[in-house]
Design an enzyme around this catalytic site. Sequence first.
Site, PDB file in Angstrom:
ATOM      1  N   GLY A 102     -43.017  59.802  41.919  1.00 20.40           N
ATOM      2  CA  GLY A 102     -42.272  60.196  43.109  1.00 20.40           C
ATOM      3  C   GLY A 102     -42.861  61.349  43.890  1.00 20.40           C
ATOM      4  CD  GLU A 103     -43.755  65.971  41.808  1.00 18.67           C
ATOM      5  OE1 GLU A 103     -43.177  67.008  42.193  1.00 18.67           O
ATOM      6  OE2 GLU A 103     -44.515  65.927  40.815  1.00 18.67           O
ATOM      7  CG  LEU A 127     -48.984  51.865  56.265  1.00 14.05           C
ATOM      8  CD1 LEU A 127     -47.806  50.979  56.635  1.00 14.05           C
ATOM      9  CD2 LEU A 127     -49.781  52.246  57.509  1.00 14.05           C
ATOM     10  CD  GLU A 128     -46.449  55.866  49.522  1.00 16.38           C
ATOM     11  OE1 GLU A 128     -47.261  56.296  48.675  1.00 16.38           O
ATOM     12  OE2 GLU A 128     -45.327  55.434  49.214  1.00 16.38           O
ATOM     13  CD  GLU A 186     -43.673  45.581  44.776  1.00 14.93           C
ATOM     14  OE1 GLU A 186     -44.707  44.908  44.889  1.00 14.93           O
ATOM     15  OE2 GLU A 186     -43.542  46.466  43.892  1.00 14.93           O
ATOM     16  N   PRO A 224     -53.042  58.171  38.420  1.00 17.71           N
ATOM     17  CG  PRO A 224     -53.768  58.337  36.216  1.00 17.71           C
ATOM     18  CD  PRO A 224     -53.098  59.125  37.298  1.00 17.71           C
ATOM     19  NE  ARG A 225     -49.349  50.503  41.486  1.00 17.18           N
ATOM     20  CZ  ARG A 225     -48.726  50.542  42.650  1.00 17.18           C
ATOM     21  NH1 ARG A 225     -48.885  51.572  43.452  1.00 17.18           N
ATOM     22  NH2 ARG A 225     -47.947  49.556  43.033  1.00 17.18           N
ATOM     23  CG  ASN A 270     -47.948  52.165  51.174  1.00 16.12           C
ATOM     24  OD1 ASN A 270     -48.504  52.084  52.266  1.00 16.12           O
ATOM     25  ND2 ASN A 270     -46.672  52.478  51.049  1.00 16.12           N
TER      26      ASN A 270
END
Length: 431
Positions: free
Chosen positions: A317-318, A344-345, A68, A275-276, A342
């Site tokens: 962030g990468e 779309l990334e 988010e 990993p998430r 996501n």
Amino acid sequence: MRIDPIERLLRVLYSAALYLLVPVTVYHLIWRGFRQPAYFQRWHERYARYHDAAGRRVLWLHAVSVGEVNAALPLVNALRRGRPDLRLLVTTITPTGSERVRAIWGHDVEHVYLPYDLPGAVDRFLRHYRPHAALIMETELWPNLLFGCRDHRIPLFILNARLSERSLRGYRVLAPLVGRALRTVHTVAAQSLADAVRFVRLGARPGQVAEVGNLKFDVAVPEAMDAFVAECRRHCGDRPAWIAASTHEEEEAPVIAIHRRLRAVFPDLLLLWAPRHPERFRQVAEHARASGWQVGTRSRARWPQPGDGVFLVDTLGELMNFYACADAAFVGGSLQPVGGHNLLEPAATGTAIVTGPHLHNFAEISRRLEQAGALRVGIDADGVANELAALLGDPARREQMAEAGRKLVETGRGALAQTLVLLQPVLPPPP
């Protein structure tokens, strides 16, 4: 403001249940803290006990976690550019979301955890920060929070709003309360017509709901991404690479099995693995080493080494940069009924995408990507392996999918501009 007796009764019952569950919230923080020590910190924020004095009023945006926060990135940046006079507060619930906020904006925005939905905590939070407006990302429907904003006369927007059929069924027990809470919202800015219809079915009035599109389409490709990819490729050489992104614990064994199967066909294949959840980084590295592969990590080695079979992306962030380094991407949360993550990334970075079948949180996006020819869906782990093997062996097909994904992202932009138009009337005038 007159509150109907049924609402009052429902709120009392709901709040009483939450207060009875306070010991469970403490247990939850302790239990999560053993897995991720950051959960032991900043408990005062989770119960809205603040040490500092109240400052200027804020424009408040809530983004529950990393996904988010990333979705809110273009909106927050646009607000910072257009209204530098506004004091922005971004709240999250998870430590990883908190880390992402600080990584993106540092101390240019205020940041605290959103308190639990206890009426006293909500009231203290709103009195302390006195928001001009509340911007809630996606699907955070906390009744006391919504009612509290109404009671404090704070216009509340649910932005990039999504509501799957599964989530709609999940709200069934609380539907009389949540429906009333939804009717206090200024605007529900829905991602799609289907989401808009489901919010109305949950209790929102049709006039409150607007279909504006998905802010995720307004994702920006990272600056210097091409240089990042070139440096990664300088270390990898001509080796093929695939990425397993945002995977959950239950998907780790399937990813290892898929990689083993793919390396039987492509012996020098590299797996980039992100990993998430950060608390899984160490275990994922151990599992990969136990499978017989040399494992490098972003935090230590920085770049893949020639002998690595797996390279762990154990930083935040990468991910988009590493998507661009891969020939094909598997997006996790889709082999288990999590609902996907996501898509779309990787599409924006020009990477061919494969997922599992569980995509209910991204049903509209996955449908559009499939129709555009930018996404392949495996029915299970074997199906995902088959799709990845086909892509790794067919550069022309990968490029077709990559181009289709880039075009879809480009044509899907526009939700940001519409969202800013919706917010304009409730923002304070510039100084």
